[in-house]
Write a protein that holds these residues in place. Structure first.
Motif, PDB file in Angstrom:
ATOM      1  N   ALA A 155       0.843  -1.203   0.000  1.00 54.66           N
ATOM      2  CA  ALA A 155       0.000   0.000   0.000  1.00 54.66           C
ATOM      3  C   ALA A 155       0.879   1.254   0.000  1.00 54.66           C
ATOM      4  CB  ALA A 155      -0.934  -0.010   1.207  1.00 54.66           C
ATOM      5  N   GLU A 156       1.942   1.230   0.779  1.00 53.39           N
ATOM      6  CA  GLU A 156       2.877   2.366   0.842  1.00 53.39           C
ATOM      7  C   GLU A 156       3.633   2.549  -0.468  1.00 53.39           C
ATOM      8  OE1 GLU A 156       3.960   4.604   3.400  1.00 53.39           O
ATOM      9  OE2 GLU A 156       2.174   4.015   4.517  1.00 53.39           O
ATOM     10  N   ALA A 157       3.970   1.457  -1.122  1.00 50.60           N
ATOM     11  CA  ALA A 157       4.739   1.526  -2.368  1.00 50.60           C
ATOM     12  C   ALA A 157       3.915   2.148  -3.487  1.00 50.60           C
ATOM     13  CB  ALA A 157       5.239   0.145  -2.765  1.00 50.60           C
ATOM     14  N   ASP A 158       2.601   2.061  -3.387  1.00 46.80           N
ATOM     15  CA  ASP A 158       1.684   2.776  -4.263  1.00 46.80           C
ATOM     16  C   ASP A 158       1.909   2.523  -5.757  1.00 46.80           C
ATOM     17  OD1 ASP A 158      -0.489   4.455  -4.738  1.00 46.80           O
ATOM     18  OD2 ASP A 158       0.802   6.193  -4.998  1.00 46.80           O
ATOM     19  N   PHE A 159       1.644   1.291  -6.163  1.00 50.71           N
ATOM     20  CA  PHE A 159       1.584   0.976  -7.588  1.00 50.71           C
ATOM     21  C   PHE A 159       0.411   0.036  -7.795  1.00 50.71           C
ATOM     22  CE2 PHE A 159       4.195  -2.506  -6.035  1.00 50.71           C
ATOM     23  CZ  PHE A 159       3.851  -3.591  -6.833  1.00 50.71           C
ATOM     24  N   PRO A 160      -0.167   0.015  -8.988  1.00 52.79           N
ATOM     25  CA  PRO A 160      -1.382  -0.780  -9.203  1.00 52.79           C
ATOM     26  C   PRO A 160      -1.109  -2.280  -9.091  1.00 52.79           C
ATOM     27  CG  PRO A 160      -0.783   0.431 -11.200  1.00 52.79           C
ATOM     28  CD  PRO A 160       0.228   0.754 -10.160  1.00 52.79           C
ATOM     29  N   HIS A 161      -1.758  -2.900  -8.143  1.00 61.23           N
ATOM     30  CA  HIS A 161      -1.561  -4.329  -7.919  1.00 61.23           C
ATOM     31  C   HIS A 161      -2.791  -4.925  -7.240  1.00 61.23           C
ATOM     32  CE1 HIS A 161      -0.677  -2.671  -3.973  1.00 61.23           C
ATOM     33  NE2 HIS A 161      -0.946  -3.872  -3.490  1.00 61.23           N
ATOM     34  N   ARG A 162      -2.878  -6.240  -7.324  1.00 61.45           N
ATOM     35  CA  ARG A 162      -3.853  -7.014  -6.552  1.00 61.45           C
ATOM     36  C   ARG A 162      -3.045  -8.074  -5.828  1.00 61.45           C
ATOM     37  NH1 ARG A 162      -7.108  -6.449 -11.575  1.00 61.45           N
ATOM     38  NH2 ARG A 162      -5.917  -8.227 -12.305  1.00 61.45           N
ATOM     39  N   LEU A 163      -3.071  -8.010  -4.517  1.00 62.13           N
ATOM     40  CA  LEU A 163      -2.329  -8.962  -3.702  1.00 62.13           C
ATOM     41  C   LEU A 163      -3.282 -10.059  -3.250  1.00 62.13           C
ATOM     42  CD1 LEU A 163       0.481  -9.485  -2.409  1.00 62.13           C
ATOM     43  CD2 LEU A 163      -0.377  -8.301  -0.372  1.00 62.13           C
ATOM     44  N   HIS A 164      -2.976 -11.293  -3.625  1.00 58.12           N
ATOM     45  CA  HIS A 164      -3.753 -12.462  -3.236  1.00 58.12           C
ATOM     46  C   HIS A 164      -2.913 -13.225  -2.215  1.00 58.12           C
ATOM     47  CE1 HIS A 164      -6.129 -11.637  -6.854  1.00 58.12           C
ATOM     48  NE2 HIS A 164      -4.954 -11.434  -7.440  1.00 58.12           N
ATOM     49  N   VAL A 165      -3.554 -13.853  -1.246  1.00 53.48           N
ATOM     50  CA  VAL A 165      -2.821 -14.542  -0.185  1.00 53.48           C
ATOM     51  C   VAL A 165      -3.220 -16.011  -0.133  1.00 53.48           C
ATOM     52  CG1 VAL A 165      -2.332 -14.635   2.294  1.00 53.48           C
ATOM     53  CG2 VAL A 165      -2.655 -12.415   1.168  1.00 53.48           C
ATOM     54  N   ALA A 166      -2.210 -16.867  -0.102  1.00 51.17           N
ATOM     55  CA  ALA A 166      -2.387 -18.292   0.201  1.00 51.17           C
ATOM     56  C   ALA A 166      -1.619 -18.534   1.496  1.00 51.17           C
ATOM     57  CB  ALA A 166      -1.848 -19.157  -0.928  1.00 51.17           C
ATOM     58  N   HIS A 167      -2.209 -19.275   2.411  1.00 52.78           N
ATOM     59  CA  HIS A 167      -1.632 -19.423   3.750  1.00 52.78           C
ATOM     60  C   HIS A 167      -0.655 -20.582   3.898  1.00 52.78           C
ATOM     61  CE1 HIS A 167      -5.164 -16.850   4.295  1.00 52.78           C
ATOM     62  NE2 HIS A 167      -4.357 -16.227   5.142  1.00 52.78           N
ATOM     63  N   ASP A 168      -0.489 -21.377   2.862  1.00 54.12           N
ATOM     64  CA  ASP A 168       0.520 -22.436   2.859  1.00 54.12           C
ATOM     65  C   ASP A 168       0.682 -22.931   1.428  1.00 54.12           C
ATOM     66  OD1 ASP A 168      -1.407 -24.583   2.313  1.00 54.12           O
ATOM     67  OD2 ASP A 168      -1.947 -24.485   4.433  1.00 54.12           O
ATOM     68  N   GLY A 169       1.599 -23.852   1.230  1.00 53.05           N
ATOM     69  CA  GLY A 169       1.884 -24.340  -0.107  1.00 53.05           C
ATOM     70  C   GLY A 169       0.723 -25.064  -0.766  1.00 53.05           C
ATOM     71  N   LEU A 170      -0.030 -25.832  -0.001  1.00 50.26           N
ATOM     72  CA  LEU A 170      -1.181 -26.544  -0.581  1.00 50.26           C
ATOM     73  C   LEU A 170      -2.252 -25.573  -1.059  1.00 50.26           C
ATOM     74  CD1 LEU A 170      -1.553 -29.639   1.789  1.00 50.26           C
ATOM     75  CD2 LEU A 170      -0.574 -29.548  -0.517  1.00 50.26           C
ATOM     76  N   GLU A 171      -2.498 -24.549  -0.272  1.00 56.20           N
ATOM     77  CA  GLU A 171      -3.471 -23.533  -0.673  1.00 56.20           C
ATOM     78  C   GLU A 171      -2.969 -22.781  -1.912  1.00 56.20           C
ATOM     79  OE1 GLU A 171      -5.309 -19.584   1.351  1.00 56.20           O
ATOM     80  OE2 GLU A 171      -5.481 -21.408   2.560  1.00 56.20           O
TER      81      GLU A 171
END
Length: 145
Positions: A24-40
């Motif tokens: 958010a601070e770096a301020d460039f257009p992105h969508r951050l998706h999160v997986a909580h482990d390798g299987l996910e």
């Protein structure tokens, strides 16, 4: 500039929040998706339930120390999969151990970044990451020709 899809593979809620804040601070257009482990992460990348509509990320940020399937195990699976191996994988981890660095590169990680400790250092790493991966390097197209 169209938003960049980034898959963060991280199990630590505090590190997820720090990464989200740094982006958010770096301020460039992105969508951050999160997986909580390798299987996910593999379910997300293969668009398996509950991620049937997940985008193919432009880049993956991968922690090493995770439950169920570690970052190194996940990296090994990704780089063996012809449908996924083209996605750049940047290891983003607290480990500075030489053996982890060697193992990551031997499994074809595209980069290895030790996690910074403070938010300001993290923001600087994310800005550098953004400049290199999205302004300097040529990423593979989302669709293979």
């Amino acid at each position: 500039m169209k938003p960049i899809d980034i898959l963060l593979v991280e199990d630590n809620p505090a590190d997820i929040m720090l990464t989200e804040e740094a982006f958010a601070e770096a301020d460039f257009p992105h969508r951050l998706h999160v997986a909580h482990d390798g299987l996910e992460a593999l379910d997300f990348l293969r668009q398996q339930a509950p991620f049937e509509n997940a985008p193919t990320p432009d880049v993956i940020l991968m922690d090493l120390n995770m439950p169920r399937l570690s970052g190194l195990e996940t990296l090994d699976v990704l780089k063996e999969d012809s449908a996924l191996r083209h996605i750049p994988v940047i290891v983003l981890t607290t480990s500075r151990a030489e053996q982890d660095i060697w193992r990551s590169y031997n499994l074809h990680a595209n980069s290895y970044i030790p996690k910074p400790v403070t938010l300001s250092e993290f923001v600087e790493v994310i800005r550098t990451f953004q400049t290199y991966w999205f302004a300097t390097a040529a990423l593979p197209p989302r669709q293979q020709p």
